[in-house]
Motif scaffolding. Sequence first.
Motif, PDB file in Angstrom:
ATOM      1  N   ASP A  63       0.828  -1.196   0.000  1.00  0.00           N
ATOM      2  CA  ASP A  63       0.000   0.000   0.000  1.00  0.00           C
ATOM      3  C   ASP A  63       0.869   1.255   0.000  1.00  0.00           C
ATOM      4  N   ASN A  64       1.865   1.278   0.876  1.00  0.00           N
ATOM      5  CA  ASN A  64       2.735   2.443   0.968  1.00  0.00           C
ATOM      6  C   ASN A  64       3.577   2.638  -0.288  1.00  0.00           C
ATOM      7  N   TYR A  65       4.051   1.545  -0.857  1.00  0.00           N
ATOM      8  CA  TYR A  65       4.879   1.668  -2.065  1.00  0.00           C
ATOM      9  C   TYR A  65       4.035   2.109  -3.258  1.00  0.00           C
ATOM     10  N   ARG A  66       2.807   1.585  -3.325  1.00  0.00           N
ATOM     11  CA  ARG A  66       1.904   2.060  -4.380  1.00  0.00           C
ATOM     12  C   ARG A  66       1.654   3.560  -4.219  1.00  0.00           C
ATOM     13  N   THR A  67       1.396   3.997  -2.985  1.00  0.00           N
ATOM     14  CA  THR A  67       1.168   5.418  -2.741  1.00  0.00           C
ATOM     15  C   THR A  67       2.367   6.238  -3.199  1.00  0.00           C
ATOM     16  N   CYS A  73      -0.681  17.314  -1.943  1.00  0.00           N
ATOM     17  CA  CYS A  73      -1.850  16.989  -2.762  1.00  0.00           C
ATOM     18  C   CYS A  73      -1.608  15.707  -3.558  1.00  0.00           C
ATOM     19  N   ALA A  74      -0.411  15.586  -4.134  1.00  0.00           N
ATOM     20  CA  ALA A  74      -0.075  14.397  -4.920  1.00  0.00           C
ATOM     21  C   ALA A  74      -0.145  13.141  -4.058  1.00  0.00           C
ATOM     22  N   ILE A  75       0.367  13.213  -2.836  1.00  0.00           N
ATOM     23  CA  ILE A  75       0.348  12.053  -1.939  1.00  0.00           C
ATOM     24  C   ILE A  75      -1.079  11.713  -1.513  1.00  0.00           C
ATOM     25  N   SER A  76      -1.872  12.739  -1.240  1.00  0.00           N
ATOM     26  CA  SER A  76      -3.262  12.514  -0.843  1.00  0.00           C
ATOM     27  C   SER A  76      -4.042  11.787  -1.940  1.00  0.00           C
ATOM     28  N   VAL A  77      -3.884  12.239  -3.174  1.00  0.00           N
ATOM     29  CA  VAL A  77      -4.555  11.591  -4.299  1.00  0.00           C
ATOM     30  C   VAL A  77      -4.021  10.172  -4.492  1.00  0.00           C
ATOM     31  N   ALA A  78      -2.721  10.021  -4.413  1.00  0.00           N
ATOM     32  CA  ALA A  78      -2.097   8.702  -4.588  1.00  0.00           C
ATOM     33  C   ALA A  78      -2.570   7.726  -3.524  1.00  0.00           C
ATOM     34  N   ARG A  79      -2.665   8.205  -2.299  1.00  0.00           N
ATOM     35  CA  ARG A  79      -3.131   7.342  -1.206  1.00  0.00           C
ATOM     36  C   ARG A  79      -4.571   6.885  -1.452  1.00  0.00           C
ATOM     37  N   PHE A  80      -5.405   7.794  -1.955  1.00  0.00           N
ATOM     38  CA  PHE A  80      -6.790   7.448  -2.276  1.00  0.00           C
ATOM     39  C   PHE A  80      -6.827   6.354  -3.340  1.00  0.00           C
ATOM     40  N   ILE A  81      -6.009   6.508  -4.385  1.00  0.00           N
ATOM     41  CA  ILE A  81      -6.006   5.533  -5.475  1.00  0.00           C
ATOM     42  C   ILE A  81      -5.501   4.176  -4.986  1.00  0.00           C
ATOM     43  N   SER A  82      -4.449   4.185  -4.170  1.00  0.00           N
ATOM     44  CA  SER A  82      -3.948   2.926  -3.619  1.00  0.00           C
ATOM     45  C   SER A  82      -5.006   2.267  -2.751  1.00  0.00           C
TER      46      SER A  82
END
Length: 277
Positions: free
Chosen positions: A110-114, A218-227
């Motif tokens: 999960d973290n690596y995908r984020t 913002c990029a991390i927040s969106v990435a975390r949502f997608i993961s």
Amino acid sequence: MTITIQKLFDHVENIPKIPEVVRTLIKQVNDPNVDFSLIAENVEKEQVISVKILRLVNSAHYGVPKQVGSIQQAIVILGLTELKKLIITSGVISAISDVPGLNIDDFWLDNYRTASYAEFIAKQSNIKDSDLIFTAGLLNNLGTILIHLGESDIAKQVQLDVRRGQDRVSVEQKHLGYTSQQVTAELCKQWQFSDELIETIINSSEPLSSDEISLGSCAISVARFISQSTYSEKTEEEILAEFPRKEWQQLGLKETEIEEKMALMLELDTGIEGLLD
């Protein structure tokens, strides 16, 4: 740091310890003048990290034409940027191998995908410090480890709610009164990481509520949502309906491209499985 978060740090044995060479590299993640040859020599002394990296470099994921036998060789073949990512990732992963009540492989996936999705988004948005954003994405949820060790019953309830499709940040605020990003930020302070890295992490929980909006956050927040969407029980329509569009638009990305870009991210082959063995 609130008293509640402080409790998580009361037991020194619960605080993750990562190799000094990895701490050094994270501190210097955006330093173009870092002496990487010296870092490579130190990495080779860290046998667990070195073995993991060389095994992955020689795997089908990278498809190198000949066997790579040293970190110095890996620099030439992969380049500094890719090798920095592998060193940081393998070093952090090897430092935390087991947490009761937490599937550690799923946690790292999960973290690596984020991190990978955040780096992809940063490049799409032409944000220059994509290395820092990758590192912040990898570390952003590390506070979950301390929450599991210090508040195990609540941590299990948070995991259950997230699996049901609820947003992790909201669930943590509800059950704990703070987020794993806030815990991670305190951990990064103890590790003496840069203020920029810490601020990027802590603001990623609610990036639009900050006085000065950070595009990296913002990029991390969106990435975390997608993961998180990859293991959510919600339908594709429900996921798209809840997509963090304001953060996406803040990054200068087109709303009409959400599905296309999201599909590209979900197709990324991270190769992290080789670091989890």
